[in-house]
Design a protein around this motif. Sequence first.
Motif, PDB file in Angstrom:
ATOM      1  N   GLU A 126      -4.170  -9.247  19.218  1.00 38.35           N
ATOM      2  CA  GLU A 126      -5.256  -8.880  18.304  1.00 38.35           C
ATOM      3  C   GLU A 126      -4.736  -8.298  16.987  1.00 38.35           C
ATOM      4  O   GLU A 126      -5.521  -7.886  16.142  1.00 38.35           O
ATOM      5  CB  GLU A 126      -6.178  -7.857  18.974  1.00 38.35           C
ATOM      6  CG  GLU A 126      -6.901  -8.380  20.198  1.00 38.35           C
ATOM      7  CD  GLU A 126      -7.920  -9.461  19.863  1.00 38.35           C
ATOM      8  OE1 GLU A 126      -8.595  -9.359  18.827  1.00 38.35           O
ATOM      9  OE2 GLU A 126      -8.010 -10.428  20.639  1.00 38.35           O
ATOM     10  N   ARG A 127      -3.437  -8.237  16.817  1.00 35.78           N
ATOM     11  CA  ARG A 127      -2.850  -7.626  15.619  1.00 35.78           C
ATOM     12  C   ARG A 127      -3.115  -8.457  14.373  1.00 35.78           C
ATOM     13  O   ARG A 127      -2.947  -9.667  14.381  1.00 35.78           O
ATOM     14  CB  ARG A 127      -1.337  -7.474  15.789  1.00 35.78           C
ATOM     15  CG  ARG A 127      -0.933  -6.485  16.848  1.00 35.78           C
ATOM     16  CD  ARG A 127       0.571  -6.451  16.987  1.00 35.78           C
ATOM     17  NE  ARG A 127       0.993  -5.510  18.007  1.00 35.78           N
ATOM     18  CZ  ARG A 127       2.252  -5.331  18.361  1.00 35.78           C
ATOM     19  NH1 ARG A 127       3.221  -6.041  17.772  1.00 35.78           N
ATOM     20  NH2 ARG A 127       2.555  -4.450  19.296  1.00 35.78           N
ATOM     21  N   ASP A 128      -3.521  -7.774  13.296  1.00 34.61           N
ATOM     22  CA  ASP A 128      -3.678  -8.404  11.982  1.00 34.61           C
ATOM     23  C   ASP A 128      -2.454  -8.039  11.138  1.00 34.61           C
ATOM     24  O   ASP A 128      -2.175  -6.848  10.939  1.00 34.61           O
ATOM     25  CB  ASP A 128      -4.950  -7.909  11.280  1.00 34.61           C
ATOM     26  CG  ASP A 128      -6.212  -8.456  11.908  1.00 34.61           C
ATOM     27  OD1 ASP A 128      -6.184  -9.607  12.380  1.00 34.61           O
ATOM     28  OD2 ASP A 128      -7.215  -7.722  11.937  1.00 34.61           O
ATOM     29  N   ASN A 129      -1.756  -9.049  10.647  1.00 36.08           N
ATOM     30  CA  ASN A 129      -0.527  -8.839   9.895  1.00 36.08           C
ATOM     31  C   ASN A 129      -0.765  -7.951   8.680  1.00 36.08           C
ATOM     32  O   ASN A 129      -1.727  -8.131   7.940  1.00 36.08           O
ATOM     33  CB  ASN A 129       0.053 -10.184   9.467  1.00 36.08           C
ATOM     34  CG  ASN A 129       1.505 -10.087   9.084  1.00 36.08           C
ATOM     35  OD1 ASN A 129       2.080  -9.013   9.004  1.00 36.08           O
ATOM     36  ND2 ASN A 129       2.105 -11.228   8.837  1.00 36.08           N
ATOM     37  N   CYS A 130       0.138  -7.006   8.477  1.00 37.84           N
ATOM     38  CA  CYS A 130       0.013  -6.044   7.388  1.00 37.84           C
ATOM     39  C   CYS A 130       1.296  -5.982   6.564  1.00 37.84           C
ATOM     40  O   CYS A 130       1.442  -5.141   5.711  1.00 37.84           O
ATOM     41  CB  CYS A 130      -0.305  -4.675   7.992  1.00 37.84           C
ATOM     42  SG  CYS A 130      -0.831  -3.407   6.852  1.00 37.84           S
ATOM     43  N   CYS A 160       0.419   1.209   7.659  1.00 40.36           N
ATOM     44  CA  CYS A 160       0.257   0.259   8.761  1.00 40.36           C
ATOM     45  C   CYS A 160       1.046   0.707   9.990  1.00 40.36           C
ATOM     46  O   CYS A 160       1.844   1.627   9.930  1.00 40.36           O
ATOM     47  CB  CYS A 160       0.720  -1.128   8.319  1.00 40.36           C
ATOM     48  SG  CYS A 160      -0.251  -1.788   6.945  1.00 40.36           S
ATOM     49  N   GLU A 191     -10.216  -0.236  20.940  1.00 41.83           N
ATOM     50  CA  GLU A 191     -10.792  -1.523  20.583  1.00 41.83           C
ATOM     51  C   GLU A 191     -12.227  -1.552  21.099  1.00 41.83           C
ATOM     52  O   GLU A 191     -12.554  -0.936  22.120  1.00 41.83           O
ATOM     53  CB  GLU A 191      -9.984  -2.665  21.190  1.00 41.83           C
ATOM     54  CG  GLU A 191      -8.641  -2.848  20.503  1.00 41.83           C
ATOM     55  CD  GLU A 191      -7.999  -4.164  20.829  1.00 41.83           C
ATOM     56  OE1 GLU A 191      -8.527  -5.194  20.380  1.00 41.83           O
ATOM     57  OE2 GLU A 191      -6.969  -4.155  21.511  1.00 41.83           O
ATOM     58  N   PHE A 218       1.285  -4.208  11.441  1.00 44.97           N
ATOM     59  CA  PHE A 218      -0.103  -4.639  11.614  1.00 44.97           C
ATOM     60  C   PHE A 218      -1.088  -3.529  11.264  1.00 44.97           C
ATOM     61  O   PHE A 218      -0.748  -2.347  11.235  1.00 44.97           O
ATOM     62  CB  PHE A 218      -0.335  -5.135  13.044  1.00 44.97           C
ATOM     63  CG  PHE A 218       0.108  -4.167  14.123  1.00 44.97           C
ATOM     64  CD1 PHE A 218      -0.799  -3.307  14.727  1.00 44.97           C
ATOM     65  CD2 PHE A 218       1.434  -4.123  14.519  1.00 44.97           C
ATOM     66  CE1 PHE A 218      -0.389  -2.423  15.706  1.00 44.97           C
ATOM     67  CE2 PHE A 218       1.848  -3.237  15.511  1.00 44.97           C
ATOM     68  CZ  PHE A 218       0.939  -2.383  16.108  1.00 44.97           C
ATOM     69  N   THR A 219      -2.319  -3.958  10.981  1.00 47.89           N
ATOM     70  CA  THR A 219      -3.387  -3.053  10.583  1.00 47.89           C
ATOM     71  C   THR A 219      -3.799  -2.164  11.756  1.00 47.89           C
ATOM     72  O   THR A 219      -4.010  -2.659  12.860  1.00 47.89           O
ATOM     73  CB  THR A 219      -4.610  -3.870  10.111  1.00 47.89           C
ATOM     74  OG1 THR A 219      -4.179  -4.762   9.084  1.00 47.89           O
ATOM     75  CG2 THR A 219      -5.706  -2.975   9.577  1.00 47.89           C
TER      76      THR A 219
END
Length: 129
Positions: free
Chosen positions: A38-42, A57, A84, A70-71
Amino acid sequence: MGPQAARLLAALLVLGLCALAMAQKPSPCRCSRIEPNERDNCGFPGITGDQCFASGCCFNSSIRGVPWCFTPLPKQELEECVMEVSDRKNCGYPGISPEECASRKCCFSDDITQVPWCFFPISVEDCHY
């Protein structure tokens, strides 16, 4: 380099340092409670932990094939409430007020529809970098 260019460069350097000083490492719960898939690249390829944390981050390089920088999860008033959305366990009823939720010693967040707004907290003992 002329005097104007030197002043401009100095001003940009000061602004950059101010931005770094304002960014801070997210709390452990905001990072460790995100599922790796579920990680969003940061960040960018090759970013270091220090560079990642300086941009506010999370950083964890222990799992291959997912973003290491990640965010973080959204900040909550209490660390026990950082989780989450899929981990929320209902502690109330539709339309519960923040005050009634707090009287049950539960967390309240009405930012997202279709999920429990009043939910049980989680111990912070499992939060780590």
